[in-house]
Design a protein around this motif. Structure first.
Motif, short mmCIF file in Angstrom:
data_model
loop_
_atom_site.label_atom_id
_atom_site.label_comp_id
_atom_site.label_asym_id
_atom_site.label_seq_id
_atom_site.Cartn_x
_atom_site.Cartn_y
_atom_site.Cartn_z
N VAL A 65 0.84 -1.21 0.00
CA VAL A 65 0.00 0.00 0.00
C VAL A 65 0.87 1.25 0.00
O VAL A 65 0.59 2.23 -0.72
N ASP A 66 1.93 1.24 0.78
CA ASP A 66 2.79 2.42 0.87
C ASP A 66 3.55 2.68 -0.43
O ASP A 66 4.00 3.81 -0.67
N ARG A 68 2.33 2.65 -3.43
CA ARG A 68 1.46 3.38 -4.37
C ARG A 68 1.76 3.03 -5.83
O ARG A 68 1.62 3.85 -6.73
N ASP A 69 2.23 1.80 -6.01
CA ASP A 69 2.56 1.34 -7.37
C ASP A 69 1.71 0.11 -7.66
O ASP A 69 1.93 -0.95 -7.07
#
Length: 612
Positions: A65-66, A68-69
């Protein structure tokens, strides 16, 4: 690509090579879906699928999630507990592949589950819950399995501590050991038909198994055993076995053996074992084992506190030591062969113990204390003989300085040696091995010998010994002459000399300690107090008789004053009993006058005739 830190160059090279694809894992569930993410652990890559990983691992979900890809294809996990093998088991669990949880992998699985955050928040019966169930229901019920899990935790610290595996396993070992001691103790107790005494025939089996643990984990197990109530003798046996296993040279070594260089690991083990022994009773640890640990502590250059603790424990039971125990090799090649300073400190600890025991005996027993028969005095005499033998062993060392040799001699009190033949022998050996001593140094050394305590044989040898100063030979001859004169005359000869040598009890007075002199003074003080009490009683009786006589003189008739006065005097004297009963004295005086009557009259007649 997402990593916990910057992506290293080594992983860049791995990305060009074919990753490790977990076909066995994904075949059943994702047989028609190719892996969409590569996870790198300790230089190895795993081609996996995002969905099964993020559905059970909170850590991987947060990393995805962190990032963002949406097309994230690479993840790097650093410092994974248990390495790539443990991560592979965790990945199998995420894919639902069955595998067996055992004592060999449960600690690794529990730690990697904590690392990957595989909690119940993401899926029921996740890996943390499954491993916790195994630890509580299987491992904690068995002493042997708890030890296996503890051994597996050695490479998992500190995360194994964070999830409380170490403490739980240590408590489990202690509880099961206590239970087993109770059960096996009842089973192994045998009754001796003659004496009816109960005895235990063998030691606990787990004593040897504890030696597999690393020293830090072993310390925690022993601490838990003490809290649980495991027998002290079993704990000491375990500590001794651990020392013998971890320190191969714990046994006594000869002074001429070459030293072995040890690393910091052995030094840490010695210091830890000494700290564990600090909580045990003084007399419960074998003295030979303490001397072995002290030798190792000196060779390994352990901390000062570690060596002082061993010296203190040895000094508190020095009377049961042997001469070989005291022969500790010196760690410094330039110094003497034996470590004399260590023995000096041990002897100081012993004398401090004797002084404390003497103070307690004086407070408890007071004047009734018999110092020469007390256990503390017997211990001093044993140590005196031991130290004399030690001095004779170290005396031939040419590197032994006179100050150190004399310091050992001066440390013991006078009453520690009833006969000083052993001390004379040690001094004679030292003089022979050190011919370069000056005359003043020889005099200082020989002054430490009390010539009055030498036996006949030692005195004869000293009188003819050319190595001794002339002054000592003269003293020996003088006291031998006094002894011979006393033997020939059958009396004390020189009163002061004989009184100082032999006390009224027949025991050499030089062997009487200051504590015994204090007890004797208290005994005499009590006798004086009793005598004063008797005198006070006599004085009160005289005062009563005086009052009675005065009252009789006042109340009686004038003609009877004289008779009443003399009657009261006779009664008072009779009660005092100084000259015996009055009636008996009067009878004796009357009979003496009767017996003397005819002779006196005849004598007077003869005198008159001679005058006429």
């Amino acid at each position: 690509m997402v990593s916990e830190t910057h992506f290293p160059s080594s992983f860049t090279k791995l990305s060009s090579s074919s990753p490790r694809f977990c076909n066995s894992i994904s075949k059943r569930i994702f047989s028609d879906v190719a892996g969409d993410i590569s996870v790198y652990v300790d230089g190895q890559s795993f081609l996996l699928h995002k969905f099964p990983l993020v559905s059970r691992s909170g850590k991987i979900r947060k990393m995805v999630v962190d990032s963002r890809d949406p097309d994230l294809s690479k993840l790097v996990l650093l410092n994974v507990p248990g390495g790539s093998e443990t991560f592979e088991l965790a990945a199998k669990f995420c894919y639902g592949t069955n595998f067996e949880i055992t004592t060999a992998n449960v600690a690794h699985l529990r730690c990697v589950a904590e690392y990957l955050e595989m909690t119940e928040d993401y899926r029921e019966e996740n890996l943390i819950a499954r491993t916790e169930t195994y630890l509580n229901e299987v491992v904690s019920q068995s002493l042997e399995k708890s030890l296996e899990v503890l051994c597996a935790c050695e490479g998992l610290l500190p995360i194994a501590d964070d999830v409380n595996i170490v403490d739980r396993c240590a408590d489990s070992v202690a509880i099961n050991a206590s239970k087993e001691q109770l059960v096996s103790g009842l089973a192994r107790l045998e009754c001796d038909g003659r004496s009816g005494k109960l005895k235990m025939d063998c030691q606990d089996w787990w004593v040897e198994d504890l030696s597999m643990l690393r020293i830090d984990l072993y310390q925690r197990v022993v601490a838990s055993m003490r809290r649980t109530g495991v027998r002290s003798d079993s704990i000491i046996a375990s500590i001794m076995h651990y020392a013998e296993t971890s320190l191969k040279c714990i046994e006594k070594r000869q002074a001429w053996d070459s030293g072995v260089l040890f690393g910091d690991e052995q030094r840490i083990i010695v210091e830890a074992l000494v700290a564990l022994l600090a909580n045990e009773k003084i007399t419960s640890v074998p003295l030979t084992f303490l001397f072995g640990l002290l030798r190792m502590a000196i060779e390994l250059d352990a901390t000062l506190g570690c060596k002082l603790e061993l010296e203190r424990r040895i000094g508190l039971q020095l009377e049961i030591a042997s001469l070989d125990d005291l022969l500790i090799p010196s760690s410094q090649t330039s110094e003497s062969v034996f470590d004399v300073d260590t023995v000096h400190r041990i002897l100081v600890n012993f004398l401090q113990r004797i002084e404390e025991e003497g103070s307690e005996e004086s407070l408890q027993c007071g004047y009734e204390s018999e110092g020469l028969k007390s256990p503390s005095h017997s211990s001093v005499l044993k140590v005196g003989r031991l130290i004399d033998g030690y001095l004779a062993e170290i005396a031939p060392d040419p590197c032994l300085k006179l100050q150190r040799f004399m310091a050992i001699i001066e440390l013991l009190p006078d009453y520690a040696r009833v006969i000083e033949d052993g001390l004379y022998r040690a001094v004679d050996i030292y003089l022979k091995a050190h011919p370069s001593l000056t005359e003043s140094e020889c005099k200082r050394l020989c002054k430490l010998i009390d010539c009055q305590k030498l036996s006949q044989e030692a005195a004869n040898h000293a009188a003819q010994n050319d190595r001794l100063p002339v002054q000592m030979a003269v003293r020996v001859l003088y006291f031998e002459q006094l002894r011979l004169r006393s033997a020939l005359s059958g009396n004390s000869g020189d009163g002061s000399f004989s009184h100082r040598i032999i006390s009224s009890s027949g025991v050499p007075s030089a062997a009487v300690s200051p504590r015994d002199n204090y007890a004797s003074l208290r005994r005499e003080n009590r006798e004086l107090k009793l005598e004063i009490s008797r005198m006070r009683v006599r004085l009160s009786e005289l005062e009563k008789e005086q009052d009675f006589m005065k009252q009789g003189m006042r109340d009686g008739k004038p003609g009877e004053h004289g008779r009443a006065f003399f009657a009261s005097i006779s009664r008072g004297i009779g009660r005092m009993g100084i000259f015996g009963p009055a009636g008996k004295g009067q009878q004796n005086s009357a009979s003496s006058r009767k017996s003397q009557g005819p002779d006196v009259k005849g004598h007077r007649r003869r005198q008159r005739r001679s005058i006429a």
